[in-house]
Design a protein around this motif. Structure first.
Motif, short mmCIF file in Angstrom:
data_model
loop_
_atom_site.label_atom_id
_atom_site.label_comp_id
_atom_site.label_asym_id
_atom_site.label_seq_id
_atom_site.Cartn_x
_atom_site.Cartn_y
_atom_site.Cartn_z
N THR A 127 0.84 -1.20 0.00
CA THR A 127 0.00 0.00 0.00
C THR A 127 0.88 1.25 0.00
O THR A 127 1.39 1.63 -1.04
CB THR A 127 -0.96 -0.01 1.21
OG1 THR A 127 -0.20 -0.21 2.42
CG2 THR A 127 -1.98 -1.12 1.08
N SER A 128 1.06 1.88 1.15
CA SER A 128 1.82 3.12 1.22
C SER A 128 2.27 3.35 2.65
O SER A 128 1.89 2.61 3.58
CB SER A 128 0.98 4.30 0.75
OG SER A 128 -0.15 4.48 1.61
N VAL A 129 3.06 4.39 2.84
CA VAL A 129 3.48 4.78 4.19
C VAL A 129 2.26 5.15 5.02
O VAL A 129 2.18 4.82 6.21
CB VAL A 129 4.47 5.95 4.12
CG1 VAL A 129 4.79 6.46 5.53
CG2 VAL A 129 5.75 5.53 3.41
#
Length: 265
Positions: free
Chosen positions: A146-148
């Motif tokens: 996904t992402s940070v």
């Protein structure tokens, strides 16, 4: 010449309560410096579970250890966070048994500050355990998809729900007569919750009656939400239900724990 007596203020203000809670939380964190085994225990157990589940059960469950690691790490993060709430209960029970809270009670501080301080300190330790599991998992091959923001959201949700569920452990720690009984009772409660959820396996293989329980198990919702935040999938519904479960745990167990705390300490 007679000295005028100064009345003692019995009620502690909100600001003072927050400062006292922070001081006692720092006291619990500083103990790690004098007793590094606490940090080793917090570090070794999650790594041991990660290695055992990945390399012992991974091939049998998912066909490859890599695929199982990708599925199971979010669940192991949840399992470890809930198991660590036992440390809060054991620490409280030990402090009470050794008379630490009796000494704190003689000080002009808020009655709830020692309890809140312990919980806040253990919340910081939860952050450490999350980072450790994520880092070690990535060394083994886990990849965030996904992402940070997803990772930070997973951490925030995990801390909130673990903090809420820790009130159940706190109540056990206050009611039990010894740290050994705390561990036995609390572990007996946490073990079925985690192993009958979707944290470590897909419940589709469960018997119908067990699958029905897994579908309402709060740990399943939390594991699914963390998994969605880390590797993709549905997030909104499991996260919302997890927060509702968290509110329920606080509403039920926090008042009971505070009442027992005030009568016992």
């Amino acid at each position: 010449m007679a000295t005028k007596a100064v009345p003692v203020e019995r009620r502690v203000g909100v600001g003072a309560t927050v400062r006292q809670t922070a001081t006692l939380a720092w006291r619990s964190l500083v103990q790690v410096k004098h007793n590094p085994w606490d940090l080793l225990d917090l570090s070794i157990q999650p790594i041991m579970f990660l290695l055992l589940f990945t390399f012992v059960f991974g091939g049998a469950i998912s066909g490859s250890t890599g695929d199982y690691l990708q599925f199971a790490l979010p669940g192991l993060v949840v399992q470890n966070a809930l198991f660590y709430t036992l440390s809060t209960a054991i620490g409280l029970n030990t402090d009470i048994s050794k008379g630490v809270f009796d000494r704190l009670r003689s000080l002009p501080i808020a009655r709830t500050a020692p309890l809140a301080g312990r919980i806040v300190a253990d919340t910081f330790k939860q952050v450490w355990a999350f980072g450790l599991l994520m880092g070690f998992g990535m060394l083994l091959g886990f990849r965030v998809q996904t992402s940070v923001a997803g990772v930070l959201g997973a951490l925030a949700l995990l801390v909130v729900v673990a903090l809420a569920m820790s009130w159940m452990s706190v109540l056990i720690g206050l009611k039990a007569s010894s740290p050994e009984k705390v561990q036995m009772i609390a572990f007996s409660a946490m073990m079925p919750l985690t192993f009958t959820s979707s944290a470590l396996v897909d419940p589709v293989t469960f018997p119908a009656w067990l699958r029905a329980w897994s579908e309402v198990n709060p740990v399943s919702y939390l594991a699914d939400a963390i998994r969605g935040l880390l590797i993709g999938g549905e997030v909104a519904t499991p996260a919302l239900v997890s927060l509702l479960w968290a509110a329920g745990f606080v509403a039920v167990f926090a008042p009971l724990a505070i009442r027992v705390f005030r009568t016992r300490v």
